[in-house]
Scaffold this active site. Structure first.
Site, PDB file in Angstrom:
ATOM      1  N   ASP A  35       5.660  -6.298  -0.699  1.00 22.01           N
ATOM      2  CA  ASP A  35       5.537  -5.117  -1.551  1.00 22.01           C
ATOM      3  C   ASP A  35       5.625  -3.823  -0.776  1.00 22.01           C
ATOM      4  O   ASP A  35       5.520  -3.775   0.438  1.00 22.01           O
ATOM      5  CB  ASP A  35       4.158  -5.137  -2.229  1.00 22.01           C
ATOM      6  N   LYS A  57       9.024  -0.775  -4.620  1.00 17.91           N
ATOM      7  CA  LYS A  57       9.786   0.320  -5.222  1.00 17.91           C
ATOM      8  C   LYS A  57      11.021   0.601  -4.376  1.00 17.91           C
ATOM      9  O   LYS A  57      10.940   0.714  -3.162  1.00 17.91           O
ATOM     10  CB  LYS A  57       8.918   1.583  -5.267  1.00 17.91           C
ATOM     11  N   MET A 167      -5.288   3.812  -7.812  1.00 11.17           N
ATOM     12  CA  MET A 167      -4.103   4.352  -8.511  1.00 11.17           C
ATOM     13  C   MET A 167      -4.387   5.628  -9.277  1.00 11.17           C
ATOM     14  O   MET A 167      -3.708   5.927 -10.243  1.00 11.17           O
ATOM     15  CB  MET A 167      -3.527   3.310  -9.497  1.00 11.17           C
TER      16      MET A 167
HETATM   17  N1  SAH Z   1      -4.041  -5.033  -4.145  1.00  9.37           N
HETATM   18  C1  SAH Z   1      -4.310  -3.721  -3.603  1.00  9.37           C
HETATM   19  C2  SAH Z   1      -4.288  -2.633  -4.651  1.00  9.37           C
HETATM   20  C3  SAH Z   1      -2.943  -2.435  -5.281  1.00  9.37           C
HETATM   21  S1  SAH Z   1      -2.938  -1.132  -6.445  1.00  9.37           S
HETATM   22  C4  SAH Z   1      -5.652  -3.757  -2.867  1.00  9.37           C
HETATM   23  O1  SAH Z   1      -6.399  -4.710  -3.013  1.00  9.37           O
HETATM   24  O2  SAH Z   1      -5.940  -2.813  -2.137  1.00  9.37           O
HETATM   25  C5  SAH Z   1      -2.375   0.216  -5.464  1.00  9.37           C
HETATM   26  C6  SAH Z   1      -3.492   1.199  -5.235  1.00  9.37           C
HETATM   27  O3  SAH Z   1      -4.333   0.738  -4.189  1.00  9.37           O
HETATM   28  C7  SAH Z   1      -3.048   2.554  -4.765  1.00  9.37           C
HETATM   29  O4  SAH Z   1      -2.629   3.355  -5.831  1.00  9.37           O
HETATM   30  C8  SAH Z   1      -4.302   3.083  -4.143  1.00  9.37           C
HETATM   31  O5  SAH Z   1      -5.226   3.527  -5.110  1.00  9.37           O
HETATM   32  C9  SAH Z   1      -4.866   1.840  -3.515  1.00  9.37           C
HETATM   33  N2  SAH Z   1      -4.501   1.739  -2.106  1.00  9.37           N
HETATM   34  C10 SAH Z   1      -3.747   0.793  -1.525  1.00  9.37           C
HETATM   35  N3  SAH Z   1      -3.666   1.007  -0.185  1.00  9.37           N
HETATM   36  C11 SAH Z   1      -4.396   2.116   0.065  1.00  9.37           C
HETATM   37  C12 SAH Z   1      -4.725   2.835   1.251  1.00  9.37           C
HETATM   38  N4  SAH Z   1      -4.270   2.461   2.452  1.00  9.37           N
HETATM   39  N5  SAH Z   1      -5.520   3.926   1.140  1.00  9.37           N
HETATM   40  C13 SAH Z   1      -5.992   4.315  -0.055  1.00  9.37           C
HETATM   41  N6  SAH Z   1      -5.704   3.674  -1.202  1.00  9.37           N
HETATM   42  C14 SAH Z   1      -4.929   2.583  -1.147  1.00  9.37           C
END
Ligand code: SAH
Length: 487
Positions: A35, A57, A167
Site C-alpha cells: 500500500d 494511490k 484519517m
Molecule cells: N492500518 C493503518 C491505518 C490505515 S488508515 C494503521 O494501523 O496505522 C490511514 C490513516 O492512518 C492515516 O490517514 C493516518 O490517520 C494514519 N496514519 C498512518 N500512518 C501514519 C503515520 N506515520 N503518522 C500519523 N498517522 C498515520
C-alpha cells in the site's frame, strides 16, 4: 497446491517498527502487494526475484480498486505463490484487512494475519504521549475521522478516555466542533502528529478550542493522527524524538546496497533522515579459487571480500575447513564480523581499519605465502608490504565495484542533504561519476579515514570531517559531534 496469503502490518513508518515475523514473511514471499503508506525499507526484505506490486494511490490519483486488489490476491494464491499483503500500521485497524480476510475465506484460500504497530499508538508514542495513564485516561478509542463516516458524537464526547482519530486531517474543524458541542471542554488538550515515527515527524499541541485555526496555520497534512485527551499535555515533559542527536539532519549514505543498511540503520536510530545513494554496487567476478591450504596467511580486505570468498568456496563444493591451516587476517572489525558470519574468527584484526593498520598488525607475524582477497580496485599497500618482507603474495580478486547511475531523485536528495558520507576511496570515485561534483556543493563531506580523504582531495574536495577510528561507528560518532557543534 494452493498458496497462502499473509496479511502483514508494516508498522507506521519507522523501518525498525516492522515485526520480526513480518520481515521473515516478506523475505520468503513470491509476491508482495503493498500500500501507499508502506515505506520502501520494508520492501528491502524481499528477495530479488520477488514480484513487488504497488496497489496504493497512483500518483495522487485513484487507489487501485478493491476488486482489482482482491482479484490479484486470489489469482496469485491460486497459482501456488506465497503472497504477502503488506499494509501500513496494523492490517485490521482501518486497513480493510478484515474485508480481505473474509474474501480469502470465501475463496477457500489459506491466510494468516501478522499484526503491525498501528499509527494510533506509535505516532503518539513518538510524540511523547502515552495513550493511557492511570490518572488521566482509563481507556482509548480508535475512531475513524473520515469525512463520510457517521459517528455518534454524543457517545464519543462522553467516552471516558483518550480519543484517537485516524484519517481526520480535513475533518479536524468538524471533530473539534462536534466534541465541544456534545460537552467536551474547549480547553481539552489535543495533539496532531503528522508523519509519526518518520524522521520528519511534526507534532502540534492545541486545545479543542483552537485546533482548527492552529492546524490550518501549521498546514498539517496527511497522514496524521489526532489525539484528544489530557494525556496529550504529557508531551511537554515526555517529548524525546526531538532530542535524538541527529534529529532534523539529513545524511546521504553512499555505499553499495547491501553494506549501506548497517550504517543507515544506526543513523536512523539516532534520528537522522537517511538518503541512500547507492551509487555503487559490487559485482562478483569469476575467479579460479586456489588451494587455500598452500597459504600460511589469508588476508581479507572488506566485508564483501569475506562474503564473496565463502560464495566462491561454496560454489567449488568446499567450506570453511579449507581455511583450517591458515592464519586469517581481517582489515577491520566489519570484515571480521563478516568472516564470523561464515564461522571463521579472524586471528588478526587491526584497530585501524586501513591497509596500513593491517600491515602494522602483521609486523610480528611470520609469513611465507600469503593470499590477499580483495576487490578489483583495491590498493597495493598490503601486498607490497608483505612482498617487501620476503613473502610470496597472490591476489584473489573476487569482485569489482561499478557505478550505477544515480536516479534523479536520489541525486537531488543527496545534493540537499546536510552530510554526505564516504566510506572508501572507490565510493568517492563512483559517487562522483554517478552524481557529479556539484551534488557535493551544499552537504558537508564526512570521510571514514585517510585513504578516503586523500581520494576526495585528489578530486579537489576537502572533507569537513574524518572518522577516528576509521570505522562505520567512528563515522557515526564524528557526525554526532558535528551535529552537536552546529545546533
Ligand atoms: N492500518 C493503518 C491505518 C490505515 S488508515 C494503521 O494501523 O496505522 C490511514 C490513516 O492512518 C492515516 O490517514 C493516518 O490517520 C494514519 N496514519 C498512518 N500512518 C501514519 C503515520 N506515520 N503518522 C500519523 N498517522 C498515520
Amino acid at each position: 497446491m494452493s498458496g497462502i496469503v499473509h496479511l502483514v502490518g508494516a508498522g507506521p513508518g519507522d523501518p525498525g517498527l516492522l515485526t520480526l515475523r513480518g520481515a521473515r514473511l516478506i523475505a520468503a514471499a513470491d509476491v508482495v502487494l503493498y500500500d501507499h503508506l508502506v515505506g520502501p525499507e520494508a520492501l528491502e526484505h524481499a528477495r530479488e526475484e520477488a514480484e513487488l506490486v504497488y496497489v496504493g494511490k497512483q500518483g495522487g490519483g485513484p487507489q487501485t480498486s478493491q476488486p482489482e486488489i482482491d482479484r490479484l490476491l486470489v489469482e496469485h494464491a491460486r497459482a501456488g505463490r506465497r503472497v504477502v499483503r503488506l499494509k501500513g500500521g496494523d492490517p485490521f485497524v482501518f486497513g480493510r484487512g478484515g474485508e480481505e480476510a473474509l474474501l480469502l475465506r470465501d475463496a477457500g484460500i489459506r491466510f494468516e494475519v501478522v499484526p503491525g504497530i498501528t499509527a494510533g499508538i506509535a505516532a503518539p508514542a513518538y510524540a511523547g504521549i502515552p495513550v493511557t495513564h492511570r490518572d488521566l485516561a482509563s481507556g482509548v478509542a480508535f475512531v475513524t475521522g473520515h469525512e463520510r463516516a457517521e459517528l455518534d458524537w454524543e457517545a464519543l464526547a462522553r467516552f471516558p478516555g483518550t480519543l484517537v482519530f485516524y484519517m481526520g486531517v480535513s475533518a479536524l474543524p468538524r471533530i473539534a466542533e462536534r466534541l465541544v458541542a456534545e460537552g467536551r471542554a474547549a480547553k481539552e488538550p489535543v495533539a496532531v502528529v503528522e508523519r509519526g515515527t518518520h524522521p520528519d515527524q511534526r507534532t502540534l499541541l492545541a486545545t479543542l478550542g483552537d485546533l482548527a485555526a492552529r492546524a490550518r496555520s501549521a498546514e498539517i497534512r496527511a497522514p496524521a493522527i489526532t489525539l484528544v485527551g489530557p494525556v496529550a499535555s504529557l508531551r511537554e515533559q515526555l517529548a524525546w524524538v526531538e532530542e535524538r542527536p541527529l534529529h532534523g539532519r539529513t545524511v546521504a549514505v553512499t555505499r553499495a546496497r547491501a553494506q549501506a543498511s548497517a550504517l543507515a540503520t544506526t543513523l536512523r536510530e539516532l534520528g537522522a533522515a537517511v538518503v541512500e545513494a547507492p551509487a555503487i554496487q559490487t559485482v562478483a567476478l569469476p575467479a579460479e579459487l586456489p588451494d587455500l591450504g598452500r597459504y600460511d596467511l589469508v588476508c581479507v580486505t572488506s566485508p564483501t571480500g569475506a562474503h564473496e570468498l565463502f560464495a566462491a568456496l561454496a560454489q567449488a563444493g568446499r567450506d570453511a575447513r579449507s581455511l583450517a591451516g591458515c592464519r586469517v587476517a581481517a582489515i577491520g572489525p566489519g570484515t571480521a564480523r563478516a568472516l564470523a558470519e561464515h564461522g571463521v574468527l579472524a586471528d588478526i584484526v587491526p584497530e585501524r581499519a586501513v591497509a596500513e593498520g593491517l600491515v602494522e598488525a602483521l609486523a610480528g607475524v611470520a609469513v611465507e605465502r600469503a593470499l590477499v582477497v580483495r576487490g578489483a580496485e583495491g590498493r597495493d599497500v598490503l601486498p607490497d608490504a608483505l612482498r617487501d618482507r620476503g613473502a610470496e603474495v597472490d591476489l584473489l580478486v573476487l569482485y569489482e565495484t561499478v557505478a550505477t547511475p544515480l536516479a534523479d531523485a536520489a541525486r537531488a536528495a543527496a545534493a540537499s542533504a546536510d552530510f554526505v558520507t564516504f566510506t572508501s576511496a572507490s565510493t568517492v570515485r563512483l559517487f562522483l561519476s554517478a552524481a557529479g561534483a556539484d551534488a557535493l556543493e551544499r552537504p558537508r563531506i564526512a570521510s571514514i579515514g585517510p585513504a578516503t580523504s586523500a581520494e576526495l582531495r585528489r578530486h579537489g574536495l576537502e572533507p569537513d570531517l574524518e572518522a577516528d577510528p576509521h570505522t562505520p561507528d567512528g563515522l557515526v560518532g564524528a557526525l554526532v559531534r558535528a551535529a552537536a557543534e552546529c545546533r
